[in-house]
Design an enzyme around this catalytic site. Structure first.
Site, PDB file in Angstrom:
ATOM      1  N   ASP A 156     -28.061   1.562   7.740  1.00 53.63           N
ATOM      2  CA  ASP A 156     -28.566   2.729   7.022  1.00 53.63           C
ATOM      3  C   ASP A 156     -27.665   3.930   7.291  1.00 53.63           C
ATOM      4  O   ASP A 156     -27.432   4.312   8.439  1.00 53.63           O
ATOM      5  CB  ASP A 156     -29.994   3.038   7.473  1.00 53.63           C
ATOM      6  CG  ASP A 156     -30.727   3.946   6.494  1.00 53.63           C
ATOM      7  OD1 ASP A 156     -30.155   4.980   6.107  1.00 53.63           O
ATOM      8  OD2 ASP A 156     -31.862   3.616   6.115  1.00 53.63           O
ATOM      9  N   SER A 173     -32.981   6.453   1.123  1.00 51.98           N
ATOM     10  CA  SER A 173     -33.056   5.081   1.629  1.00 51.98           C
ATOM     11  C   SER A 173     -34.079   4.240   0.880  1.00 51.98           C
ATOM     12  O   SER A 173     -33.897   3.036   0.706  1.00 51.98           O
ATOM     13  CB  SER A 173     -33.405   5.095   3.128  1.00 51.98           C
ATOM     14  OG  SER A 173     -32.378   5.694   3.869  1.00 51.98           O
ATOM     15  N   THR A 225     -36.577   1.532   4.508  1.00 55.13           N
ATOM     16  CA  THR A 225     -35.824   0.311   4.213  1.00 55.13           C
ATOM     17  C   THR A 225     -36.641  -0.957   4.403  1.00 55.13           C
ATOM     18  O   THR A 225     -36.772  -1.750   3.464  1.00 55.13           O
ATOM     19  CB  THR A 225     -34.523   0.269   5.031  1.00 55.13           C
ATOM     20  OG1 THR A 225     -33.740   1.416   4.705  1.00 55.13           O
ATOM     21  CG2 THR A 225     -33.724  -0.988   4.716  1.00 55.13           C
ATOM     22  N   ASP A 254     -26.877   1.489   2.595  1.00 55.91           N
ATOM     23  CA  ASP A 254     -27.611   2.006   1.445  1.00 55.91           C
ATOM     24  C   ASP A 254     -26.964   3.261   0.877  1.00 55.91           C
ATOM     25  O   ASP A 254     -27.097   3.571  -0.305  1.00 55.91           O
ATOM     26  CB  ASP A 254     -29.072   2.280   1.813  1.00 55.91           C
ATOM     27  CG  ASP A 254     -29.222   3.046   3.126  1.00 55.91           C
ATOM     28  OD1 ASP A 254     -28.207   3.379   3.764  1.00 55.91           O
ATOM     29  OD2 ASP A 254     -30.378   3.297   3.524  1.00 55.91           O
TER      30      ASP A 254
END
Length: 460
Positions: free
Chosen positions: A55, A104, A157, A325
């Site tokens: 992330d 995200s 996520t 992401d």
């Protein structure tokens, strides 16, 4: 001296050239295809999928981490574990009416379901209608499923793979969904590891107990996780997000250990498995503009990646796809016109600036705290900057300590939010070359979904 320096830099070229010529036969005659082909590419049918998401891990993070782990005594930078498996890039934009840079939730939903959506969406499209995710397809196909994260497991996520909600902020509702939403009468996620006790041990609803009543193990420490071998487990190791790797105590598992534990459990299913692993707090470090924490989290994620690759090399029927992401913070290697980025000061830190700032805010002496947790000789000016900040909020102390590391290393930041550049894609295993080149993130999601349905990565 100049001659010796040139010889030192040229010597590795001669050695590498010799090995390249002399080692060709060795590479072509090895019994292990993965040794001859670092990508492990083949046309074998895929049984298992491991999808790792760093992330916030833009390319500046992977570049900085390569410098960070480099050996100073060698003339060139050494590769990270990721580098041999770089195969492409993906676009990250969302379909949001007001924001073109993704968050995200939108990015994870797109990679989980192959559908573009708005920022904040959890497993729903732009009309706020539920969309089927890769994890749900895997469960429908009789596979075991897992979500591993260093954030709380009902964060954006992991939630986008395992639940559905119109807003990522509805944390209690998302936690409820993990228990309430079923496929063929079974809970969708067999292995759920990360943070989040505050959301699962609630006064209004004790989800942890409900999962135990349904046969899950419930573990809250590293030792409990390592000693438990139940195929279904809920493991929560922090009230919300887990501590950064560099700040964790021995009771808290690493991302690598959580990944290994998940693989041990999921691999018992004869029909295969789907596992999503998120290195969540690369992003959180970027939001905080904390380069020390960022490198700590990159190391944690790299080790989890290595664990996944090692499993896939042994199994031969496991596809590993790794990407980000989005990127976060606009981190730069070099600042203020200086052509230099030096990671050595970052290596001197034993704890994050957040950790040190909290200690100082609680009454610890600023200079003693810096000397205790950082192997550097601080200037009077640097110590004074932290002491002056100690009269304010914890965030001000944190900012002062972070600035020391930024200036010492040459790290710059352009924002405390996300940025919209393309991100790297890494792949290993059967048909991984399908992910080479540039793809939109919804295309990556569609290929993952199709793989779980048919064992093939081609686009529908």
């Amino acid at each position: 001296m100049l001659y010796k320096s040139i010889v030192k830099k040229l010597a590795p070229l001669v050695l590498v050239s010799g090995l390249a010529l002399g080692g060709f036969a060795l590479a072509t005659s090895t019994e292990d295809p993965a040794q001859a082909d670092p990508g492990g590419k083949s046309n074998a049918k895929i049984k298992n999928v491991i999808f790792l998401i760093g992330d916030g891990m833009g390319s500046q993070y992977t570049s900085a981490y390569r410098y960070f782990q480099d050996r100073p005594d060698s003339p060139y930078t050494e590769d990270t574990a990721f580098d041999d498996y770089l195969i492409g890039m993906q676009e990250t934009y969302s379909w949001d009416e007001e924001e073109s840079v993704t968050d995200s939730a939108a990015a994870a939903t797109t990679m989980a379901a192959g559908v573009k959506t708005y920022n904040g969406a959890i497993g729903v499209d732009v009309e706020k209608e539920r969309v089927k995710t890769a994890l749900e397809i895997a469960k429908e196909e009789g596979k075991s499923t897992g979500l591993v994260s260093t954030s709380h497991v009902n964060h954006a996520t992991p939630a986008s793979f395992g639940t559905h909600n119109e807003s990522r902020k509805n944390y209690d509702e998302i936690a409820d969904d993990y228990y309430d939403e079923m496929i063929d009468g079974e809970h969708k996620v067999d292995v759920l590891l990360g943070g989040g006790t505050d959301y699962f041990e609630r006064e209004d609803r004790d989800l942890a107990q409900k999962f135990q009543d349904d046969g899950y193990s419930y573990v809250t420490s590293r030792d409990e996780m390592m000693s438990d071998n139940n195929e279904q487990v809920l493991g929560l190791f922090a009230p919300e997000g887990m501590d950064k790797m560099i700040d964790r105590d021995e009771d808290t598992p690493s991302l690598e250990e959580m990944t290994s534990s998940a693989l041990d459990r999921l691999s018992k299913e004869k029909d295969g498995f789907f596992l999503m692993v998120e290195g969540s707090q690369i992003d959180w470090a970027g939001h905080d503009n904390d380069v020390v924490a960022a490198m700590s989290e990159m190391e944690d994620f790299e080790k989890a990646f290595e664990e996944a690759i090692a499993y896939a090399k042994k199994d031969k029927h496991t596809l590993v796809v790794t990407t980000a992401d989005h990127s976060t913070g606009g981190m730069t290697m070099g600042r203020d016109g200086e052509y230099k980025w030096d990671p050595e000061p970052l290596k001197a830190a034993k704890r994050t600036p957040d950790f040190m700032a909290s200690a100082i805010a609680d009454g610890a002496d600023a200079e003693e705290t810096l000397n205790k947790y950082v192997d550097l000789s601080f200037t009077e000016e640097e110590i004074e900057s932290v002491e002056e900040a100690a009269d304010g909020e914890t965030e001000e102390i944190d900012d002062a300590i972070e600035k020391i590391f930024d200036l010492r290393s040459g790290t710059g930041w352009t924002t405390d939010g996300h940025t919209g550049e393309d991100v790297n894609v890494y792949g290993y295993g059967p048909q991984s070359d399908a992910f080479s080149g540039l793809h939109d993130n919804h295309e990556v999601g569609k290929m993952i979904m199709n793989t779980l349905e048919s064992g093939r990565t081609q686009m529908k």
